[in-house]
Design a protein around this motif. Structure first.
Motif, PDB file in Angstrom:
ATOM      1  N   PHE A   1       6.953  -1.094   2.964  1.00 12.65           N
ATOM      2  CA  PHE A   1       7.260  -0.789   1.564  1.00 12.65           C
ATOM      3  C   PHE A   1       7.674   0.658   1.478  1.00 12.65           C
ATOM      4  N   SER A   2       8.908   0.925   1.210  1.00 12.37           N
ATOM      5  CA  SER A   2       9.435   2.283   1.267  1.00 12.37           C
ATOM      6  C   SER A   2       9.090   3.073   0.018  1.00 12.37           C
ATOM      7  N   ALA A   3       7.764   3.321  -0.128  1.00 12.99           N
ATOM      8  CA  ALA A   3       7.283   4.225  -1.174  1.00 12.99           C
ATOM      9  C   ALA A   3       7.816   3.880  -2.555  1.00 12.99           C
ATOM     10  N   CYS A   4       7.785   2.601  -2.879  1.00 20.79           N
ATOM     11  CA  CYS A   4       8.225   2.136  -4.193  1.00 20.79           C
ATOM     12  C   CYS A   4       9.700   2.445  -4.431  1.00 20.79           C
ATOM     13  N   THR A   5      10.483   2.348  -3.369  1.00 21.42           N
ATOM     14  CA  THR A   5      11.916   2.565  -3.526  1.00 21.42           C
ATOM     15  C   THR A   5      12.717   1.325  -3.156  1.00 21.42           C
ATOM     16  N   ASP A   6      12.101   0.387  -2.421  1.00 28.97           N
ATOM     17  CA  ASP A   6      12.827  -0.820  -2.047  1.00 28.97           C
ATOM     18  C   ASP A   6      11.835  -1.963  -1.903  1.00 28.97           C
ATOM     19  N   LEU A   7      11.571  -2.624  -3.002  1.00 30.29           N
ATOM     20  CA  LEU A   7      10.563  -3.691  -2.995  1.00 30.29           C
ATOM     21  C   LEU A   7      11.026  -4.941  -2.271  1.00 30.29           C
ATOM     22  N   THR A   8      12.282  -5.027  -1.904  1.00 29.82           N
ATOM     23  CA  THR A   8      12.768  -6.222  -1.227  1.00 29.82           C
ATOM     24  C   THR A   8      12.485  -6.195   0.263  1.00 29.82           C
TER      25      THR A   8
ATOM     26  N   PHE B   1      -5.521   1.900  -7.018  1.00 28.40           N
ATOM     27  CA  PHE B   1      -4.351   2.603  -6.481  1.00 28.40           C
ATOM     28  C   PHE B   1      -3.569   3.288  -7.598  1.00 28.40           C
ATOM     29  N   TYR B   2      -3.393   2.596  -8.711  1.00 31.90           N
ATOM     30  CA  TYR B   2      -2.650   3.186  -9.827  1.00 31.90           C
ATOM     31  C   TYR B   2      -3.423   4.350 -10.457  1.00 31.90           C
TER      32      TYR B   2
ATOM     33  N   THR C   1      -4.914  -5.076   4.744  1.00 28.77           N
ATOM     34  CA  THR C   1      -3.959  -4.016   4.442  1.00 28.77           C
ATOM     35  C   THR C   1      -4.436  -3.167   3.262  1.00 28.77           C
ATOM     36  N   ILE C   2      -5.120  -3.788   2.309  1.00 26.55           N
ATOM     37  CA  ILE C   2      -5.646  -3.048   1.158  1.00 26.55           C
ATOM     38  C   ILE C   2      -6.676  -2.030   1.630  1.00 26.55           C
ATOM     39  N   TYR C   3      -7.642  -2.481   2.458  1.00 28.73           N
ATOM     40  CA  TYR C   3      -8.649  -1.554   2.966  1.00 28.73           C
ATOM     41  C   TYR C   3      -7.993  -0.440   3.784  1.00 28.73           C
ATOM     42  N   ASP C   4      -7.034  -0.825   4.603  1.00 28.73           N
ATOM     43  CA  ASP C   4      -6.363   0.151   5.459  1.00 28.73           C
ATOM     44  C   ASP C   4      -5.635   1.209   4.633  1.00 28.73           C
ATOM     45  N   ARG C   5      -4.966   0.780   3.570  1.00 37.24           N
ATOM     46  CA  ARG C   5      -4.224   1.732   2.738  1.00 37.24           C
ATOM     47  C   ARG C   5      -5.162   2.615   1.911  1.00 37.24           C
ATOM     48  N   LEU C   6      -6.320   2.101   1.518  1.00 40.87           N
ATOM     49  CA  LEU C   6      -7.309   2.940   0.838  1.00 40.87           C
ATOM     50  C   LEU C   6      -7.796   4.043   1.763  1.00 40.87           C
ATOM     51  N   ARG C   7      -8.089   3.677   3.010  1.00 43.05           N
ATOM     52  CA  ARG C   7      -8.511   4.682   3.987  1.00 43.05           C
ATOM     53  C   ARG C   7      -7.427   5.731   4.190  1.00 43.05           C
ATOM     54  N   ASP C   8      -6.203   5.274   4.375  1.00 36.88           N
ATOM     55  CA  ASP C   8      -5.107   6.192   4.666  1.00 36.88           C
ATOM     56  C   ASP C   8      -4.785   7.058   3.457  1.00 36.88           C
ATOM     57  N   MET C   9      -4.783   6.477   2.274  1.00 33.07           N
ATOM     58  CA  MET C   9      -4.512   7.231   1.050  1.00 33.07           C
ATOM     59  C   MET C   9      -5.507   8.375   0.895  1.00 33.07           C
ATOM     60  N   TYR C  10      -6.762   8.111   1.242  1.00 32.22           N
ATOM     61  CA  TYR C  10      -7.819   9.066   0.951  1.00 32.22           C
ATOM     62  C   TYR C  10      -7.968  10.131   2.030  1.00 32.22           C
TER      63      TYR C  10
ATOM     64  N   PRO D   1      -0.397  10.167  -0.346  1.00 30.09           N
ATOM     65  CA  PRO D   1      -1.009   9.388  -1.431  1.00 30.09           C
ATOM     66  C   PRO D   1      -0.011   8.474  -2.134  1.00 30.09           C
ATOM     67  N   TRP D   2       1.201   8.967  -2.371  1.00 31.55           N
ATOM     68  CA  TRP D   2       2.231   8.134  -3.015  1.00 31.55           C
ATOM     69  C   TRP D   2       2.572   6.939  -2.131  1.00 31.55           C
ATOM     70  N   TYR D   3       2.868   7.215  -0.877  1.00 30.46           N
ATOM     71  CA  TYR D   3       3.316   6.167   0.047  1.00 30.46           C
ATOM     72  C   TYR D   3       2.229   5.116   0.267  1.00 30.46           C
ATOM     73  N   SER D   4       1.012   5.567   0.575  1.00 31.03           N
ATOM     74  CA  SER D   4      -0.047   4.618   0.892  1.00 31.03           C
ATOM     75  C   SER D   4      -0.513   3.850  -0.329  1.00 31.03           C
ATOM     76  N   CYS D   5      -0.530   4.503  -1.496  1.00 28.52           N
ATOM     77  CA  CYS D   5      -0.912   3.777  -2.710  1.00 28.52           C
ATOM     78  C   CYS D   5       0.081   2.666  -3.022  1.00 28.52           C
ATOM     79  N   TYR D   6       1.362   2.952  -2.893  1.00 33.97           N
ATOM     80  CA  TYR D   6       2.327   1.899  -3.187  1.00 33.97           C
ATOM     81  C   TYR D   6       2.337   0.811  -2.122  1.00 33.97           C
ATOM     82  N   GLN D   7       2.008   1.148  -0.883  1.00 35.32           N
ATOM     83  CA  GLN D   7       1.815   0.093   0.114  1.00 35.32           C
ATOM     84  C   GLN D   7       0.637  -0.800  -0.280  1.00 35.32           C
ATOM     85  N   GLY D   8      -0.446  -0.168  -0.746  1.00 37.23           N
ATOM     86  CA  GLY D   8      -1.599  -0.945  -1.184  1.00 37.23           C
ATOM     87  C   GLY D   8      -1.284  -1.805  -2.396  1.00 37.23           C
TER      88      GLY D   8
END
Length: 562
Positions: A21-28, A150-151, A54-63, A113-120
């Motif tokens: 997921f490219s940081a909320c730039t390309d959802l396709t 995440f939001y 993936t949710i747990y992983d992105r929370l860890r990475d975001m933080y 934080p932007w990238y990992s939150c939008y991945q989550g």
């Protein structure tokens, strides 16, 4: 309990591809694993949770990933800093702009934080788009709550963010930003609607009813600070108080008897409401507190074998605020001559390792290698490691108590409870830090509502380093602003002592005001950071969007003032 969530996390990551997921730039751009079978199988809540990896992983990475939410929430505040280290690698230079509030769109911290939150968020949306999952009310509520979490982080940092709730979008779709008002209302509504379906059972590392209460309480507590151009609405403090009262009154969590218990590795403490689980073996990620804070050659302090990077330090003005009998000072900080586990003085290249409290400057020249007290709040585990398996408390019961105390003070009492009840709460929490001098744990209403004891003012000793390594052409800057003009300054002090380096400080400094109308975040100077006393200029309350995200999505607009 820890390894249950790690097994789920590992299983989900193993069977499913990582979200592209490219940081909320390309959802396709999505590649997902598929549920085996013909689609007739009805998944249980446990089956669904096994896909949360993936949710747990992105929370860890975001933080706690490199330059994550914890860093971005603390490095711009008045408690910690990462100065330029002129004797070593100098990597602290990337933190200087953050500390000085000289934000720009190329600060590295604005990426993770932007990238990992939008991945989550993308992971949550993928699962919610599956009717076999969203038809399960409990799982749907959990996923909506994780997405709201995440939001919440994104909103706290940027306000003007894209708000996406599905991956079912047309080819070439590029998201646009939603208004802060609509995003705020969305997060709150998601949590209100989800709460009735969330479990009240406590399972380590997983969101539940009380985790949703905490996010809502944070949303309400900060509402007036996040929308400073609107009329202050004190009903939000009532709502925040109601949310934390549910947590406190239900009795599922208890305060730790020892301050450091919630920060130990591989240990569950019943004070923790929501933990992010780190494990370098099973989760693929540990915490980097040792490496980020300590000087190369410090291994024998903790009995670790791998090297450190020598970065962060305590702001000297903050260390000076502790009461001499407050055990949190030595619980959290390490300074002075350093010894190994047998009590022998440690030497680095023949020089005794001695962490000084004082630091020259944030830059020009920055700091010598041994300058600055170092954090030891999170357990650093002995062994062949560079990271530790700390399970980081994102929300803990003490936070719920402090939210209640703050709301009671801001409201002048609420629902039969008074400002004295607020003082009693803070006193109760402080008791574990003053076991050897219980009378010092007592905080009065007047103290909490009075000024801060922090000696605010710009401090630094700048100059040049000559060939001998000495500081020459010295220019000392030392101003005194004090903290008597901070409203509820005593409470702000207690928040610092209790929650240092727990992603609190930026949010707290923005929420607390001075008598001149400025918030403390902008209106006060401290080590290496000058004050902005224009109360109407609050553009640095939020961060600029990183330039790479703007370049990738032309629909995104930079935040005002940058």
């Amino acid at each position: 309990m820890k390894y249950n969530i790690l097994k789920k996390s590992f299983y989900a990551v193993f069977v499913g591809s990582a979200l592209a997921f490219s940081a909320c730039t390309d959802l396709t751009e999505t590649v997902f694993s598929e549920i085996p079978g013909d689609g007739s199988y009805e998944m249980t809540a446990e089956d669904i949770q096994a896909q949360y990896g993936t949710i747990y992983d992105r929370l860890r990475d975001m933080y706690n990933g490199w330059e994550g939410y914890q860093d971005i929430s603390e490095e711009c505040g008045d408690l910690i800093m990462t100065p330029f280290r002129y004797e070593t690698s100098g990597w602290g230079v990337q933190y200087v702009s953050l500390h000085k509030h000289e934000y720009h769109a190329n600060i590295a911290h604005l990426y993770r934080p932007w990238y990992s939150c939008y991945q989550g968020i993308n992971a949550c949306n993928q699962l919610l788009d599956d009717e076999s999952i969203s038809s399960n009310e409990e799982s749907k509520a959990e996923l909506r709550t994780y997405r709201a979490l995440f939001y919440y982080v994104l909103f706290d940092l940027w306000r003007n963010i894209p708000l996406e709730t599905t991956l079912k979008v047309p080819d070439g779709y590029m998201p646009t930003q939603e208004s802060p008002e609509n995003t705020y209302n969305f997060i709150v509504n998601e949590l209100i609607e989800s709460k009735p379906y969330l479990t009240k059972e406590v399972e380590f590392g997983q969101i539940n009813y009380y985790g949703a209460c905490m996010i809502l309480a944070k949303m309400y507590l900060n509402r007036n600070a996040w929308f400073p151009d609107t009329t202050e609405d004190k009903s939000y403090y009532e709502k925040a108080c109601d949310e934390v009262n549910e947590i406190i009154n239900d009795g599922k969590y208890t305060l730790a008897t020892d301050y450091l218990n919630p920060f130990k590795a591989d240990t569950y403490d019943p004070e923790v409401i929501l933990a992010f689980v780190y494990d370098k073996t099973y989760a693929g990620m540990g915490t980097n507190y040792y490496c980020k804070w300590y000087l190369s050659g410090s291994q024998d302090i903790f009995g670790v074998t791998l090297d450190a990077w020598n970065g962060s330090a305590c702001v000297p003005q903050f260390l000076a605020t502790y009461d001499v009998d407050d055990s949190r000072k030595t619980d959290c900080w390490r300074w002075g001559p350093q010894t190994d586990r047998k009590g022998n003085q440690i030497y680095i290249n023949g020089v005794a390792l001695n962490y000084t409290v004082d630091v020259y400057a944030i830059e020009k020249p920055g700091a010598a290698g041994m300058q600055g007290a170092r954090l030891q709040k999170y357990e650093i585990v002995e062994g062949d490691i560079s990271v530790s398996n700390d399970d980081v408390p994102f929300f803990r019961l003490t936070d719920a108590y402090f939210i209640k105390a703050e709301c009671l003070l801001r409201l002048g009492g609420y629902n039969g409870e008074t400002e004295q009840d607020a003082a009693d709460i803070v006193t109760m929490v402080r008791q574990r830090a003053f076991k050897n001098n219980p009378s010092k744990a007592i905080r009065t209403v007047a103290q909490l509502k009075g000024g801060s004891c922090y000696d605010y003012g710009l401090r630094e000793t700048q100059g040049d380093i000559n060939e001998a390594g000495d500081l020459v052409n010295v220019v000392n800057t030392k101003t005194h602003e004090g903290g008597n003009d901070i409203i509820l300054g005593g409470l702000l002090d207690d928040l610092a002592w209790e929650f240092v380096y727990e992603h609190h400080r930026r949010q707290d400094l923005i929420r607390f005001k001075m008598t001149n109308g400025c918030n403390v975040f902008n209106g006060k100077s401290w080590f290496g950071k000058s004050a902005n006393t224009n109360a109407s200029d609050r553009h640095v309350d939020i961060f600029p969007i990183q330039q790479g995200f703007l370049d990738a999505n032309p629909n995104l607009k930079q935040n005002p003032g940058f």
